[in-house]
Enzyme design. Structure first.
Site, PDB file in Angstrom:
ATOM      1  N   ASP A 252     -20.530 -17.637 -22.015  1.00 41.20           N
ATOM      2  CA  ASP A 252     -20.121 -16.828 -23.168  1.00 41.20           C
ATOM      3  C   ASP A 252     -18.609 -16.694 -23.262  1.00 41.20           C
ATOM      4  OD1 ASP A 252     -22.909 -16.369 -23.402  1.00 41.20           O
ATOM      5  OD2 ASP A 252     -22.754 -14.604 -22.124  1.00 41.20           O
TER       6      ASP A 252
ATOM      7  N   GLU B 249     -26.985 -15.071 -32.608  1.00 39.09           N
ATOM      8  CA  GLU B 249     -26.260 -14.190 -31.688  1.00 39.09           C
ATOM      9  C   GLU B 249     -24.830 -14.668 -31.542  1.00 39.09           C
ATOM     10  OE1 GLU B 249     -28.408 -14.545 -28.019  1.00 39.09           O
ATOM     11  OE2 GLU B 249     -27.882 -16.649 -27.764  1.00 39.09           O
TER      12      GLU B 249
END
Length: 542
Positions: free
Chosen positions: A37, A196
């Site tokens: 991420d 997301e």
């Protein structure tokens, strides 16, 4: 034909210029081991990047680079229990998907703290120095994961998923952590599962909403849409995905996605993203890593990353001066009063469990009643496994008094899956034990008798296998056993993290009578083969 010739000449000139500067190409990933991420921002000639850390403490490592290729960890965003509550967090819980941004002299990191009894949802923290200290969290009281910020139009835009396939936008009061304008649905996913990881950018009069879809597995991809207003309506890029390797089955990188864009001083664009390197089929155990790829924009203003949307192993370096930080020393001889930045605990550590000063020049672990299988913080200090081929070793002084006491090295997948290479007692004799603990039970235990005195424990790794060796100083190392890397892969154990290797002690329900003293810890990537089992020389120490 003319366009092809121009493209070739441009590529040749870039390589030629880069060659005059030094390194001409770089290899992916640029951050190895568990670094998922990624989010990046540029401040002048400097780049700063953060990644997820889940149940590990300190939380959210922050890296610094001058050239986007070479990165150096400079600290942690969440370095105190007060700004990193992890008590009770399950494996792969904790801190998810941060975003880093810079505005008017202040750095901002948004994130979600998830799954522990101290968690309160989404938050942001601030600092004027990215190396810290960072503030305690400003809790946003919103459970939308993966929040991100955009500073534009004298406003602070806060964007996150609603976990129902939509994206929410609000304006945020940074002084109070409250919303000026309540979260509102502004866009939907583009059609794949699990929208997301959104980031919002203002570029050339458009607001670009870039996000991840397809889940974080092998169907992962990055998509983008845009609008003339941050509030929508948004049109979907006709050339999506921005990046994805899901259809490039022979590519060594898979699960590419969850990206962030950054613009260089020369106006070129690049992205960082996560990806995995499966081994022996669909098995990855190092975790999701950070990759770098160039971005091009078509005539209609839509971006494409990598090579026609695919992230490849090697690219021409960005148009930036090369800046290498040098390699970290192989040996940590614990001569300092603070731990090096590479070391992490599982959840919030107990201060009574460890010391660098009780025996100067040693890391002392006081084995507590807590063990590796407990959803708590055992006496464990570990570091990311950052290479398939590596050797980790330590010299340990430990004399157990009862069979429940143990100390040594561990390869950790999560609470329920780990390989334990420990000194303990068996039938009153001091032994080294190799325990394979998988799916919450010991599936195999091997013992080898060892003499009194200090012992060297060593773990060697290849892409497919761990090998465990024990050595009495001055004697030849003895092989104890092996274990597969596959059994600690995400595909086998689930979750979102990668393997850690570290030092550990426990009394398994009762505190150890004697502490475990670790004289040094060596970690060497791609060691020379055959590996020398002799004591490492001073040139690898700090």
């Amino acid at each position: 034909m003319m366009l092809k010739n121009i493209a070739f000449v441009t590529f040749f000139l870039v390589v030629l210029i880069s060659g005059a500067m030094g390194q001409t190409t770089f290899k992916n990933p640029v951050l190895t081991g568990m670094n998922p991420d990624p989010s990046v921002c540029r401040v002048g000639d400097d780049f700063y990047l953060v990644t997820s850390s889940f149940e590990y403490f300190p939380g959210l490592p922050i890296y610094h680079s001058k050239d986007l290729v070479h990165w150096k960890m400079i600290g942690y965003v969440l370095s105190r229990t007060s700004n990193c509550p992890l008590g009770g967090a399950y494996s792969s819980g904790g801190n998810f998907a941060p975003t880093i941004r810079y505005h008017n002299g202040t750095f901002y990191v948004t994130c979600t703290n998830y799954g522990g009894h101290g968690s309160q949802g989404a938050f942001y923290v601030t600092a004027t120095n990215p190396a810290g200290p960072w503030s305690d969290p400003h809790w946003v009281n919103n459970w939308g994961v993966d929040p991100s910020l955009l500073f534009a139009n004298d406003s602070v835009y806060y964007v996150c998923p609603d976990n129902k396939g939509n994206f929410l936008l609000a304006t945020l009061n940074l002084a109070t952590g409250k919303f000026y304008k309540a979260p509102k649905v502004i866009a939907h996913g583009t059609g794949s599962s699990s929208p997301e990881g959104p980031h919002l950018y203002k570029i050339n009069g458009y607001y670009y909403l870039m996000s991840a879809e397809g889940g974080t597995g092998y169907q992962h991809m990055e998509v983008i849409q845009r609008s003339r207003s941050p509030w929508g309506p948004y049109e979907v890029s006709p050339i999506n995905p921005v990046i994805s390797n899901k259809n490039d089955f022979d590519n060594p990188f898979q699960a590419i996605g969850h990206a962030d864009l950054v613009q260089l001083p020369d106006s070129s664009w690049w992205l960082v993203c996560l990806g995995i390197r499966p081994q022996g089929g669909h098995y990855h155990h190092l975790g999701r890593e950070t990759f770098l790829a160039p971005v091009t924009w078509n005539a209609d203003g839509w971006p494409k990353g990598g090579t026609n949307g695919v992230v490849n192993p090697e690219y021409v370096v960005p148009n930036l001066p090369e800046y290498s930080w040098g390699k970290d020393p192989i040996r940590d001889n614990f001569s300092r009063t603070t731990l090096r930045l590479c070391w992490n605990f599982i959840r919030n550590p107990y201060s009574a469990d460890w010391s660098l000063t009780a025996r100067p020049g040693f890391l002392r672990l006081y084995g507590s009643r807590i063990s590796l299988k407990d959803q708590d913080s055992p006496a464990f200090i570990g570091r990311r496994q950052t290479a398939f081929n590596m050797v980790a070793s330590t010299k340990i002084s430990f004399t157990p008094t009862t069979p429940n006491e143990e100390a040594g090295l561990v390869v950790r997948g999560d609470d329920q899956n780990h390989y334990d290479f420990l000194i303990t007692l068996l039938d009153g004799k001091r032994v080294v034990m190799l325990r394979k603990y998988l799916h919450n039970k010991a599936v195999s235990v091997t013992y080898k008798k060892i003499p009194d005195g200090d012992i060297i424990l060593r773990i060697g790794a290849t892409a497919f296998k761990y090998s465990f060796w024990v050595q009495e100083e001055g004697n030849k190392a003895e092989f104890v056993g092996s274990a597969t890397t596959k059994d600690l892969s995400t595909e086998k154990i689930g979750g979102f993290i990668g393997t850690y290797i570290g030092m550990y002690a426990s009394g398994n329900g009762k505190a150890n009578v004697n502490p475990a003293d670790f004289d040094w810890f060596d970690y060497e990537e791609n060691p020379v083969v055959p590996y020398s089992w002799l004591m490492r020389s001073k040139d690898i120490s700090n």
